[in-house]
Scaffold this motif. Structure first.
Motif, PDB file in Angstrom:
ATOM      1  N   GLU A 100       0.810  -1.225   0.000  1.00 54.37           N
ATOM      2  CA  GLU A 100       0.000   0.000   0.000  1.00 54.37           C
ATOM      3  C   GLU A 100       0.844   1.276   0.000  1.00 54.37           C
ATOM      4  O   GLU A 100       0.423   2.298  -0.542  1.00 54.37           O
ATOM      5  N   TYR A 101       1.989   1.232   0.616  1.00 59.90           N
ATOM      6  CA  TYR A 101       2.807   2.429   0.798  1.00 59.90           C
ATOM      7  C   TYR A 101       3.046   3.210  -0.503  1.00 59.90           C
ATOM      8  O   TYR A 101       2.825   4.435  -0.530  1.00 59.90           O
ATOM      9  N   PRO A 102       3.459   2.575  -1.599  1.00 63.35           N
ATOM     10  CA  PRO A 102       3.719   3.337  -2.830  1.00 63.35           C
ATOM     11  C   PRO A 102       2.476   4.003  -3.427  1.00 63.35           C
ATOM     12  O   PRO A 102       2.598   4.921  -4.228  1.00 63.35           O
ATOM     13  N   LYS A 103       1.311   3.576  -3.018  1.00 61.23           N
ATOM     14  CA  LYS A 103       0.073   4.204  -3.483  1.00 61.23           C
ATOM     15  C   LYS A 103      -0.160   5.546  -2.807  1.00 61.23           C
ATOM     16  O   LYS A 103      -0.982   6.336  -3.257  1.00 61.23           O
ATOM     17  N   HIS A 104       0.568   5.805  -1.716  1.00 61.33           N
ATOM     18  CA  HIS A 104       0.365   7.013  -0.919  1.00 61.33           C
ATOM     19  C   HIS A 104       1.557   7.965  -0.942  1.00 61.33           C
ATOM     20  O   HIS A 104       1.405   9.153  -0.678  1.00 61.33           O
ATOM     21  N   VAL A 105       2.748   7.414  -1.199  1.00 60.99           N
ATOM     22  CA  VAL A 105       3.981   8.204  -1.122  1.00 60.99           C
ATOM     23  C   VAL A 105       4.866   7.869  -2.321  1.00 60.99           C
ATOM     24  O   VAL A 105       5.028   6.700  -2.655  1.00 60.99           O
ATOM     25  N   LYS A 106       5.436   8.889  -2.939  1.00 60.36           N
ATOM     26  CA  LYS A 106       6.281   8.679  -4.126  1.00 60.36           C
ATOM     27  C   LYS A 106       7.690   8.210  -3.780  1.00 60.36           C
ATOM     28  O   LYS A 106       8.366   7.617  -4.599  1.00 60.36           O
ATOM     29  N   THR A 107       8.146   8.498  -2.561  1.00 59.17           N
ATOM     30  CA  THR A 107       9.505   8.112  -2.175  1.00 59.17           C
ATOM     31  C   THR A 107       9.536   6.659  -1.704  1.00 59.17           C
ATOM     32  O   THR A 107       8.510   6.091  -1.315  1.00 59.17           O
ATOM     33  N   LYS A 108      10.709   6.083  -1.726  1.00 55.42           N
ATOM     34  CA  LYS A 108      10.905   4.699  -1.309  1.00 55.42           C
ATOM     35  C   LYS A 108      10.615   4.538   0.187  1.00 55.42           C
ATOM     36  O   LYS A 108      10.961   5.395   0.999  1.00 55.42           O
ATOM     37  N   LEU A 109      10.011   3.422   0.533  1.00 57.51           N
ATOM     38  CA  LEU A 109       9.741   3.098   1.932  1.00 57.51           C
ATOM     39  C   LEU A 109      11.065   2.902   2.671  1.00 57.51           C
ATOM     40  O   LEU A 109      11.914   2.122   2.247  1.00 57.51           O
TER      41      LEU A 109
END
Length: 151
Positions: A100-109
């Motif tokens: 889910e993370y890349p759906k909300h933030v453009k930077t790498k987790l």
């Protein structure tokens, strides 16, 4: 540096304005989304959300005088951190979060075993964190925690 603040509000007041705003919003997000039963405390120099002894009398196995930790947030030197013990203990929850993370933030987790690091306060995915906070009740966390202790 570990904070010596005794309340979450005191902790926030010690931060620089940009960090204070981001941490305050993160705190509000968790308070609005955590299921009933978790309690907000100052723990390990951070704002923490725990299962209180009233719900789980044994407390934290490392120090039974402490309540069972679940989520903590902290303003570290180079980032804001969210520590979510459920991500460490539940592979399915971790996989969901990573997807889910890349759906909300453009930077790498930027993540350790239970630590999510936000180097830019303006890129904290509050909606995702709110969703994450809803996914385990105190009872779910106790069951998961105890299953991990027995391994």
């Amino acid at each position: 540096m570990i904070s010596t603040a005794t309340t979450p509000q005191e902790y926030l007041e010690t931060l620089e304005p940009a960090r204070q705003q981001a941490m305050g919003k993160l705190r509000d997000c968790l308070l609005a989304n955590l299921p009933a039963g978790f309690t907000e405390v100052m723990n390990y120099g951070m704002i923490g959300y725990v299962v209180p002894h009233a719900l789980y009398a044994p407390g934290y196995h490392c120090n039974p005088t402490l309540p069972l930790p679940f989520i903590s947030i902290a303003s570290q030197k180079n980032f804001i951190a969210l520590y979510h013990m459920g991500l460490y203990a539940n592979a399915d929850l971790l996989a969901w979060f990573v997807q889910e993370y890349p759906k909300h933030v453009k930077t790498k987790l930027d993540m350790g075993e239970s630590c999510i690091r936000f180097k830019r306060p303006d890129q904290i995915p509050y909606d995702l964190i709110g969703d994450l906070a809803t996914r385990l009740t105190p009872q779910d966390w106790i069951k998961l925690y105890e299953s991990q202790l027995k391994k």
